[in-house]
Write an enzyme that holds these catalytic residues in place. Structure first.
Site, PDB file in Angstrom:
ATOM      1  N   ASP A   9       0.879  -1.168   0.000  1.00  0.00           N
ATOM      2  CA  ASP A   9       0.000   0.000   0.000  1.00  0.00           C
ATOM      3  C   ASP A   9       0.926   1.229   0.000  1.00  0.00           C
ATOM      4  OD1 ASP A   9      -2.432   1.531   0.492  1.00  0.00           O
ATOM      5  OD2 ASP A   9      -1.680   1.770   2.532  1.00  0.00           O
ATOM      6  N   LYS A  45      -8.569   6.835   5.910  1.00  0.00           N
ATOM      7  CA  LYS A  45      -7.395   6.054   5.487  1.00  0.00           C
ATOM      8  C   LYS A  45      -7.787   4.877   4.578  1.00  0.00           C
ATOM      9  CE  LYS A  45      -4.299   7.573   9.021  1.00  0.00           C
ATOM     10  NZ  LYS A  45      -3.507   7.297  10.208  1.00  0.00           N
ATOM     11  N   GLY A  46      -7.152   4.816   3.432  1.00  0.00           N
ATOM     12  CA  GLY A  46      -7.404   3.729   2.480  1.00  0.00           C
ATOM     13  C   GLY A  46      -8.706   3.893   1.708  1.00  0.00           C
ATOM     14  N   ARG A  49     -11.079   9.002  -2.813  1.00  0.00           N
ATOM     15  CA  ARG A  49     -11.292  10.448  -2.690  1.00  0.00           C
ATOM     16  C   ARG A  49     -12.799  10.778  -2.669  1.00  0.00           C
ATOM     17  NH1 ARG A  49      -8.663  13.624  -7.417  1.00  0.00           N
ATOM     18  NH2 ARG A  49      -7.042  12.128  -6.880  1.00  0.00           N
ATOM     19  N   SER A 116      -4.917   5.555  -4.144  1.00  0.00           N
ATOM     20  CA  SER A 116      -4.641   6.934  -4.558  1.00  0.00           C
ATOM     21  C   SER A 116      -4.459   7.082  -6.066  1.00  0.00           C
ATOM     22  CB  SER A 116      -3.381   7.449  -3.861  1.00  0.00           C
ATOM     23  OG  SER A 116      -3.056   8.725  -4.374  1.00  0.00           O
ATOM     24  N   ASN A 118      -2.904   9.587  -7.099  1.00  0.00           N
ATOM     25  CA  ASN A 118      -1.649  10.348  -7.162  1.00  0.00           C
ATOM     26  C   ASN A 118      -0.426   9.479  -6.854  1.00  0.00           C
ATOM     27  OD1 ASN A 118      -2.820  13.062  -7.582  1.00  0.00           O
ATOM     28  ND2 ASN A 118      -3.749  12.688  -5.589  1.00  0.00           N
ATOM     29  N   GLU A 169      -0.188  -3.398   4.573  1.00  0.00           N
ATOM     30  CA  GLU A 169      -1.306  -2.436   4.625  1.00  0.00           C
ATOM     31  C   GLU A 169      -1.413  -1.759   5.987  1.00  0.00           C
ATOM     32  OE1 GLU A 169      -3.889  -0.773   3.723  1.00  0.00           O
ATOM     33  OE2 GLU A 169      -4.120  -1.305   1.632  1.00  0.00           O
TER      34      GLU A 169
HETATM   35  P1  B16 Z   1      -6.138  10.385  -3.841  1.00  0.00           P
HETATM   36  P2  B16 Z   1      -3.597   4.300   0.087  1.00  0.00           P
HETATM   37  C1  B16 Z   1      -5.353   6.317   0.002  1.00  0.00           C
HETATM   38  O1  B16 Z   1      -4.055   5.834  -0.201  1.00  0.00           O
HETATM   39  C2  B16 Z   1      -5.404   7.190   1.248  1.00  0.00           C
HETATM   40  O2  B16 Z   1      -5.144   6.411   2.404  1.00  0.00           O
HETATM   41  C3  B16 Z   1      -6.760   7.834   1.368  1.00  0.00           C
HETATM   42  O3  B16 Z   1      -6.810   8.679   2.505  1.00  0.00           O
HETATM   43  C4  B16 Z   1      -7.043   8.635   0.094  1.00  0.00           C
HETATM   44  O4  B16 Z   1      -8.315   9.237   0.139  1.00  0.00           O
HETATM   45  C5  B16 Z   1      -6.954   7.695  -1.116  1.00  0.00           C
HETATM   46  O5  B16 Z   1      -5.666   7.100  -1.136  1.00  0.00           O
HETATM   47  C6  B16 Z   1      -7.212   8.411  -2.429  1.00  0.00           C
HETATM   48  O6  B16 Z   1      -6.173   9.312  -2.654  1.00  0.00           O
HETATM   49  O7  B16 Z   1      -7.070  11.504  -3.460  1.00  0.00           O
HETATM   50  O8  B16 Z   1      -4.697  10.779  -3.910  1.00  0.00           O
HETATM   51  O9  B16 Z   1      -6.605   9.672  -5.097  1.00  0.00           O
HETATM   52  O10 B16 Z   1      -3.515   4.154   1.573  1.00  0.00           O
HETATM   53  O11 B16 Z   1      -4.579   3.363  -0.574  1.00  0.00           O
HETATM   54  O12 B16 Z   1      -2.246   4.271  -0.582  1.00  0.00           O
HETATM   55 MG    MG Z   2      -2.843   3.138   3.364  1.00  0.00          MG
END
Ligand code: B16
Ligand code: MG
Length: 218
Positions: A9, A45-46, A49, A116, A118, A169
């Protein structure tokens, strides 16, 4: 038998971007006239968006038109990216590079499995992109964790059967997704919160080479 595949993750495992997500959501909440606490940020978290914005609007009891919803999603992300732009290698969480190097030296396939959108720019910023054979992120999935989709796509792209994959994770939904994919789940963070993981560690510093070798040996 195929070799073991490792899936990481991103947020909370490789880097702590949760603090930047928090600042950006907090700024939006302030603009909409309510407070968003660090405690409430745990719920994010996780989580995708879109789902985060739905939860945020519930917290603030704010109703949004489709246009407003879409605009706030963009606004939050633009704000978040201003924090990301300033990231560098110093933000990589302790011993992540040691673990990635251990696997890389043994030619073990490595994937990123993140919610994410990003993920790539973040890995570029912290100079870890080259460690990953496969990147599956919010741009490649239709179903959010705890659905196993993100990890199953990662396993398939690595060419490793799901049951031979190990997932690191930090989110409850992520551990559930790994378990749903029938992979070995390793919780990074609170063992109390991540109680459904097959193994728990506070962080990578607590994971030694013997344990990694055992995982590789499957
Ligand atoms: P983005 P992971 C997740 O990352 C974050 O934990 C979560 O808080 C966020 O909303 C999600 O990515 C989407 O991110 O806005 O950048 O697309 O923990 O799955 O790596
Ligand atoms: Mg995470």
């Amino acid at each position: 038998m195929s070799k073991t595949g490792f899936i990481f993750d991103l947020d909370g495992v490789i880097v702590d971007t949760a603090k930047y997500h928090y600042l950006a959501w907090k700024n939006l909440a302030e603009e909409l006239g309510f407070e968003f606490t660090n405690e409430q940020n745990e719920l994010f978290k996780g989580v995708s968006r879109k789902r985060c914005l739905e939860i945020l609007l519930d917290i603030g009891n704010v109703k949004a038109t489709k246009e407003q919803f879409d605009r706030w999603m963009v606004e939050k992300n633009e704000d978040y990216l201003t924090y990301i732009e300033q990231m560098d290698e110093s933000e990589i969480l302790p011993d992540v590079v040691r673990v990635l190097t251990f696997l890389k030296e043994r030619n073990i396939p490595i994937a990123l499995g993140s919610a994410s959108k990003n993920a790539r720019p973040i890995l570029e910023k912290v100079k870890l992109l080259s460690y990953f054979d496969v990147i599956v992120d919010g741009n490649n999935v239709t179903k959010a964790k705890p659905d196993p989709e993100v990890f199953l796509i990662a396993a398939e792209s690595l060419g490793v059967p799901p049951e031979n994959c190990v997932v690191f994770e930090d989110a409850v939904a992520g551990i559930e997704a790994a378990n749903n994919a029938e992979m070995l789940s390793i919780g990074i963070g609170s063992a109390k919160i991540l109680s459904k993981a097959n193994f728990n560690f506070d962080n990578f510093t607590a994971i030694d080479s013997d344990f990694l070798q055992q995982l590789v040996n499957n």
